[in-house]
Design an enzyme around this catalytic site. Structure first.
Site, mmCIF file in Angstrom:
data_model
loop_
_atom_site.group_PDB
_atom_site.id
_atom_site.type_symbol
_atom_site.label_atom_id
_atom_site.label_comp_id
_atom_site.label_asym_id
_atom_site.label_seq_id
_atom_site.Cartn_x
_atom_site.Cartn_y
_atom_site.Cartn_z
ATOM 1 C CG HIS A 53 -1.895 -1.136 1.222
ATOM 2 N ND1 HIS A 53 -2.190 -1.873 2.348
ATOM 3 C CD2 HIS A 53 -2.646 -1.660 0.218
ATOM 4 C CE1 HIS A 53 -3.076 -2.806 2.035
ATOM 5 N NE2 HIS A 53 -3.368 -2.697 0.758
ATOM 6 C CD GLU A 56 -0.428 0.365 4.551
ATOM 7 O OE1 GLU A 56 0.351 -0.608 4.619
ATOM 8 O OE2 GLU A 56 -1.668 0.248 4.552
ATOM 9 C CG HIS A 148 0.769 -3.833 5.317
ATOM 10 N ND1 HIS A 148 0.081 -3.440 4.194
ATOM 11 C CD2 HIS A 148 1.339 -5.029 5.003
ATOM 12 C CE1 HIS A 148 0.226 -4.357 3.245
ATOM 13 N NE2 HIS A 148 0.981 -5.334 3.717
ATOM 14 C CD GLU A 211 -2.068 -3.896 8.982
ATOM 15 O OE1 GLU A 211 -1.779 -2.679 9.001
ATOM 16 O OE2 GLU A 211 -2.526 -4.470 7.974
#
Length: 324
Positions: A53, A56, A148, A211
């Site tokens: 992504h 990020e 991420h 994450e």
């Protein structure tokens, strides 16, 4: 080797596409793709990816600094390593993605989408990783850390997701995530089209999606907040002992269900700013839509990645139960 991140953002190639350092050889495999192989024998083949992504940025910066330190000799490489900056097209625009979510395109998912820069990139990433693992020592254990940051806040700020797999989960991977002071581990209950599902399913790699906090623009990250995971991935690539965990025992969750948006008139009983790991209890309604409401049957569940704005047919959130 010039600045890995700068070259990728500028869409340029290094002056030379391969070379040798004091203890490893390297090859530029293409935009945002760098392979490093130690001169000495190795027993692990590791993929470190970020930027699947494009907005990020903190994990992208971590990998850039790690790369710089490898080439400066400040960090010794002891594993075969593939560094991946996943979606340069979106990175340059500061967007999560431009056309479609690349982390839903793996395991051939890109074949069902219109041909775009991002669908072509997913195919390149699959081919590059396949070649990397196939050309690595057959004795080497395979690992994949996909880094991420989240769109929304989280009551458990840092966590890892394991792809669904039928083979056993790797103890060394789990130990490294615990040492990185992550707050939670989440185990998927179904196959997916994520990057880590691709590497786990096809190459039996020990894979995890991490994450690591909030998405911010380049240059605005406080990388000290990522010191624990940075230390761990550096210890992984240099085969040093893992640090001691400094947080309470890591919490473990299992995906029990997915919230699928079946109708245009779909509403979730959460505010737009509700954090990940928001909870619902038995009998409460998580989501309403004409085809049927989602009512909690367990004593307590947690919601991950709630997003009522997805297209019809896509997942609007994950429902978790905690493993005691």
């Amino acid at each position: 080797m010039q600045d890995f991140l700068a070259l990728t953002l500028q869409g340029e190639q290094p002056a030379t596409r391969e070379g040798k350092q004091a203890n490893f050889s390297w090859r530029w495999l293409g935009e945002g793709l760098l392979e490093c192989t130690p001169h000495a024998q190795y027993d692990k083949a590791v993929v470190l990816s970020a930027g699947v992504h494009g907005n990020e940025t903190a994990p992208i910066e971590l990998l850039s600094h790690l790369c710089t330190d490898l080439f400066a000799g400040r960090l010794k490489l002891a594993v075969r390593l593939l560094l991946v900056l996943g979606n340069p097209y979106a990175m340059r625009q500061g967007k999560r993605y431009v056309h479609d979510d690349v982390n839903r395109m793996f395991c051939g998912g890109y074949k069902n989408l219109p041909v775009t820069e991002e669908s072509k990139r997913a195919e390149v990433l699959e081919q590059t990783v396949a070649t990397f693992f196939q050309e690595s020592s057959s004795q080497a254990k395979r690992y994949h850390y996909d880094l991420h940051t989240a769109i929304r806040a989280s009551l458990l700020p840092t966590f890892a997701l394991f792809p669904y797999q039928t083979h056993s989960y790797d103890a060394d991977l789990t130990a490294s995530l615990e040492a990185a002071d992550l707050d939670a581990l989440v185990y998927h209950n179904a196959v997916g089209k994520t990057f880590t599902h691709f590497t786990s399913e096809n190459f039996k790699a020990a894979s995890a999606t991490l994450e690591l906090g909030k998405a911010l623009p380049f240059g605005q990250n406080d990388l000290s907040q990522f010191a624990s995971i940075d230390e761990v991935i550096r210890n992984v690539v240099s085969e040093q002992a893992l640090p001691v965990r400094n947080k309470p025992k890591i919490r473990v969750f299992q995906v029990s269900d997915s919230l699928i948006k079946k109708d245009e008139e779909f509403h979730m009983n959460l505010s737009a700013e509700a954090p990940n790991f928001s909870t619902f209890t038995k009998g409460e309604i998580i989501a309403t839509q004409p085809s049927g409401n989602y009512v909690v049957e367990q004593d307590q569940v947690w919601i991950l990645f709630p997003n009522p704005n997805v297209k019809i047919g896509l997942r609007a959130g994950l429902v978790l139960t905690e493993t005691i």
